[in-house]
Design a protein around this motif. Structure first.
Motif, PDB file in Angstrom:
ATOM      1  N   GLN A  23       0.608  -0.599  -0.020  1.00 24.72           N
ATOM      2  CA  GLN A  23       0.157   0.161  -0.012  1.00 24.72           C
ATOM      3  C   GLN A  23       1.104   1.523  -0.010  1.00 24.72           C
ATOM      4  O   GLN A  23       2.054   1.529   0.380  1.00 24.72           O
ATOM      5  CB  GLN A  23      -0.920  -0.289   1.576  1.00 24.72           C
ATOM      6  CG  GLN A  23      -1.425  -0.699   1.114  1.00 24.72           C
ATOM      7  CD  GLN A  23      -2.811  -1.159   2.543  1.00 24.72           C
ATOM      8  OE1 GLN A  23      -2.511   0.301   3.200  1.00 24.72           O
ATOM      9  NE2 GLN A  23      -3.591  -1.931   2.693  1.00 24.72           N
ATOM     10  N   THR A  24       0.621   1.945  -0.701  1.00 24.64           N
ATOM     11  CA  THR A  24       1.045   4.063  -0.711  1.00 24.64           C
ATOM     12  C   THR A  24       1.081   3.431   0.796  1.00 24.64           C
ATOM     13  O   THR A  24      -0.628   3.861   1.227  1.00 24.64           O
ATOM     14  CB  THR A  24       0.453   4.312  -2.035  1.00 24.64           C
ATOM     15  OG1 THR A  24      -0.680   4.688  -1.191  1.00 24.64           O
ATOM     16  CG2 THR A  24       1.396   3.821  -3.095  1.00 24.64           C
ATOM     17  N   ASP A  25       1.876   5.070   1.219  1.00 24.01           N
ATOM     18  CA  ASP A  25       1.437   6.163   2.711  1.00 24.01           C
ATOM     19  C   ASP A  25      -0.251   6.778   2.441  1.00 24.01           C
ATOM     20  O   ASP A  25       1.576   8.328   1.906  1.00 24.01           O
ATOM     21  CB  ASP A  25       2.548   6.150   3.338  1.00 24.01           C
ATOM     22  CG  ASP A  25       2.813   6.857   4.267  1.00 24.01           C
ATOM     23  OD1 ASP A  25       1.046   6.254   4.835  1.00 24.01           O
ATOM     24  OD2 ASP A  25       2.983   7.532   5.189  1.00 24.01           O
ATOM     25  N   ALA A  26      -0.836   6.576   2.409  1.00 19.43           N
ATOM     26  CA  ALA A  26      -1.833   7.700   2.160  1.00 19.43           C
ATOM     27  C   ALA A  26      -2.109   8.390   3.351  1.00 19.43           C
ATOM     28  O   ALA A  26      -3.594   8.814   2.776  1.00 19.43           O
ATOM     29  CB  ALA A  26      -3.283   7.598   1.093  1.00 19.43           C
ATOM     30  N   SER A  27      -1.483   8.139   4.382  1.00 21.30           N
ATOM     31  CA  SER A  27      -2.697   8.953   5.628  1.00 21.30           C
ATOM     32  C   SER A  27      -2.039   9.910   5.749  1.00 21.30           C
ATOM     33  O   SER A  27      -0.672  10.667   6.018  1.00 21.30           O
ATOM     34  CB  SER A  27      -1.827   8.036   7.036  1.00 21.30           C
ATOM     35  OG  SER A  27      -0.525   8.385   6.681  1.00 21.30           O
ATOM     36  N   VAL A  33      -3.912  16.845  10.792  1.00 25.46           N
ATOM     37  CA  VAL A  33      -4.944  16.407  11.288  1.00 25.46           C
ATOM     38  C   VAL A  33      -5.121  17.717  11.781  1.00 25.46           C
ATOM     39  O   VAL A  33      -5.856  17.805  12.695  1.00 25.46           O
ATOM     40  CB  VAL A  33      -3.510  15.609  12.055  1.00 25.46           C
ATOM     41  CG1 VAL A  33      -5.021  14.961  13.156  1.00 25.46           C
ATOM     42  CG2 VAL A  33      -3.979  13.480  11.576  1.00 25.46           C
ATOM     43  N   ARG A  34      -4.256  18.707  12.177  1.00 26.96           N
ATOM     44  CA  ARG A  34      -3.993  19.568  13.196  1.00 26.96           C
ATOM     45  C   ARG A  34      -4.921  20.344  11.876  1.00 26.96           C
ATOM     46  O   ARG A  34      -5.716  21.485  13.182  1.00 26.96           O
ATOM     47  CB  ARG A  34      -2.393  20.538  13.040  1.00 26.96           C
ATOM     48  CG  ARG A  34      -2.649  21.882  14.616  1.00 26.96           C
ATOM     49  CD  ARG A  34      -1.140  22.285  14.496  1.00 26.96           C
ATOM     50  NE  ARG A  34      -0.394  20.910  15.829  1.00 26.96           N
ATOM     51  CZ  ARG A  34      -1.187  21.282  16.954  1.00 26.96           C
ATOM     52  NH1 ARG A  34      -1.405  21.509  17.503  1.00 26.96           N
ATOM     53  NH2 ARG A  34      -0.124  20.020  17.207  1.00 26.96           N
ATOM     54  N   ALA A  35      -4.463  21.037  11.313  1.00 26.35           N
ATOM     55  CA  ALA A  35      -5.702  21.908  10.872  1.00 26.35           C
ATOM     56  C   ALA A  35      -6.992  21.742  10.760  1.00 26.35           C
ATOM     57  O   ALA A  35      -8.397  22.149  10.443  1.00 26.35           O
ATOM     58  CB  ALA A  35      -5.334  21.876   9.278  1.00 26.35           C
ATOM     59  N   GLU A  36      -7.874  20.225  10.632  1.00 24.86           N
ATOM     60  CA  GLU A  36      -8.915  19.077  10.448  1.00 24.86           C
ATOM     61  C   GLU A  36      -9.374  19.788  12.465  1.00 24.86           C
ATOM     62  O   GLU A  36     -10.480  20.095  12.122  1.00 24.86           O
ATOM     63  CB  GLU A  36      -8.736  18.448  10.124  1.00 24.86           C
ATOM     64  CG  GLU A  36     -10.449  17.553  10.437  1.00 24.86           C
ATOM     65  CD  GLU A  36     -10.065  15.956   9.862  1.00 24.86           C
ATOM     66  OE1 GLU A  36     -11.679  15.559   9.707  1.00 24.86           O
ATOM     67  OE2 GLU A  36      -9.153  15.754   9.239  1.00 24.86           O
ATOM     68  N   LEU A  37      -8.420  19.279  13.062  1.00 26.48           N
ATOM     69  CA  LEU A  37      -9.191  19.625  13.878  1.00 26.48           C
ATOM     70  C   LEU A  37      -9.411  21.017  14.081  1.00 26.48           C
ATOM     71  O   LEU A  37     -10.020  21.726  15.119  1.00 26.48           O
ATOM     72  CB  LEU A  37      -7.637  19.128  15.575  1.00 26.48           C
ATOM     73  CG  LEU A  37      -8.234  19.231  16.661  1.00 26.48           C
ATOM     74  CD1 LEU A  37      -9.109  18.959  17.152  1.00 26.48           C
ATOM     75  CD2 LEU A  37      -6.701  18.952  18.086  1.00 26.48           C
ATOM     76  N   GLU A  38      -8.252  22.455  14.406  1.00 26.62           N
ATOM     77  CA  GLU A  38      -8.329  23.679  14.452  1.00 26.62           C
ATOM     78  C   GLU A  38      -9.823  24.220  13.092  1.00 26.62           C
ATOM     79  O   GLU A  38     -10.903  24.618  14.423  1.00 26.62           O
ATOM     80  CB  GLU A  38      -7.584  24.349  13.653  1.00 26.62           C
ATOM     81  CG  GLU A  38      -6.332  24.665  14.611  1.00 26.62           C
ATOM     82  CD  GLU A  38      -4.945  25.150  14.024  1.00 26.62           C
ATOM     83  OE1 GLU A  38      -5.449  25.672  12.536  1.00 26.62           O
ATOM     84  OE2 GLU A  38      -3.923  24.833  14.231  1.00 26.62           O
TER      85      GLU A  38
END
Length: 106
Positions: A23-27, A33-38
């Motif tokens: 699998q490619t690292d698409a995480s 993640v920080r921008a989504e949490l903000e």
């Protein structure tokens, strides 16, 4: 020696399909993640609050963020037109067109 060659051939034949499972690292990155949490915090979600309604709170915040950005839960396009159900008119090829297709235009 012959059994060694057979063993190597069998091992390589079994190892080749394993590359299909890579699998490619698409995480998401830490910054994403920080921008989504903000964004969720701006929409009213408080991750530090000990709340028994946790799933409802974060789902409400996610719905607000999605509404602000215009995104839906079923794909990224929110505007456009659909031609579902329209008919495509196809006319049969003439004998001259068939000659061009099958006989190279002779």
């Amino acid at each position: 020696m012959k059994t060694f060659v057979i063993a190597v051939a069998a091992a390589s034949a079994l190892a080749v399909p394993l590359s299909a499972f890579c699998q490619t690292d698409a995480s998401p990155t830490r910054a994403q993640v920080r921008a989504e949490l903000e964004k969720l915090e701006q929409a009213g979600y408080n991750p530090a609050k000990d709340d028994p309604n946790y799933p409802v709170d974060i789902q409400t915040a996610q719905a607000r963020v999605s509404a602000q950005s215009g995104a839906t839960g079923y794909g990224g396009v929110t505007s456009g037109a659909s031609t579902s159900g329209s008919r495509t008119v196809v006319q049969p090829a003439s004998s001259e067109e068939l000659k061009q297709i099958y006989f190279g235009g002779q």
